[in-house]
Design a protein around this motif. Sequence first.
Motif: not given
Length: 285
Positions: A189-204
């Motif tokens: 779990l990474v706290t919100a202050d460390r994440v830009d939620p609209q600029d993350l690569r997602v992959w599978s």
Amino acid sequence: MRFMRLGEPGQEIPVAVDGDGRRLDLRPVTGDVDGAFLADGLGRAREAVEGGRLEPLAGAEGMRIGAPIARPMAVLCIGQNYAAHAAESNSPPPDVPILFFKHPNTVVGPYDDVAIPPGAETVDWEVELGVVIGRRARYLSSAEEASAHIAGYVTSNDVSEREYQSEHSGGQWSKGKCAETFNPVGPELVTADRVDPQDLRVWSRVNGEPRQDSTTADMIFTVAEIVRHLSHYVVLEPGDLINTGTPQGVALSKRFPYLRADDVMEIGIDGLGAAQRQRLVAARP
């Protein structure tokens, strides 16, 4: 800050991960990474880590990694939140967020096995950005206000049984979403202050072969808008998990086979810790 939970199911120990990657025993601050801690304990945890008051957890490297949040009160999910995924599902992009639910006991660790229900033939993978609520949220008025109610973010795999979802559900989706083990979460779990939620690569990947590869910038509804919107229909509680949708590249597209026992799923979101890895097994009746 980054948090994990280590140990056997039901006996997980909360840890904070410091800048050197050490897994610090968080029990002097909280008994678990649960709603109560997320609501008012993050500051105390930060002070304890920065003040050097926490010791590394003995044997941490050899412990099972559990979901980084204790069982949430609710797991809320947004459907078809990437236009390309809606298209591969033969559906138009939604005008408002589509909501369905998973049972909280679907949440398991990021490396736990995923069990295929007896007779299930259409089990699918879905990498998703998971949002963890940190403050009670009701009738929020703006995206900015919604963002202030988010504790942090996790990698989430919204495993689905498509025939149960479409043919057995009577117009709802949740029967295809609620089988045991159908929501691996973590490892961090990474706290919100460390994440830009609209600029993350997602992959599978499945069995080492690429499946999904996209970015949260392609979401139809942003994370903040999802939280604001949901708060007008359900009171969100600290510790609740929201799965925000998956991009194109799932088996439902008919471009890939559905999952079978002994297949291996790997999913990841850049910036949210190591990739997940799950083996598919047959559920025991």
